[in-house]
Write a protein that holds these residues in place. Sequence first.
Motif: not given
Length: 79
Positions: A39-43, A61-63, A73-75
């Motif tokens: 999930v995007w870190e800013e979401n 990781h970079i997307f 962010i990997m969850m």
Amino acid sequence: MERIYVLKEYHGKKAGQFLVEKAINTAQQNRVDFIWLGVWEENHRAISFYQKNGFAAFDKHIFRLGDEEQTDIMMKKIL
């Protein structure tokens, strides 16, 4: 599970919750130990949603989105 996208007009109407529960149930039926997503870190709304559903951050990781690099962010949720 890698990503779930819900159209904005369906936010707050349990569409995302239905999809997450379906993914969790499918994973449990297949006897996997955990499921994960990025999930995007800013979401922040999505991160909070996943945390409420028992997911915890474990890595980043970079997307790539076009020419732009975003950090995901990997969850993971242990089943």
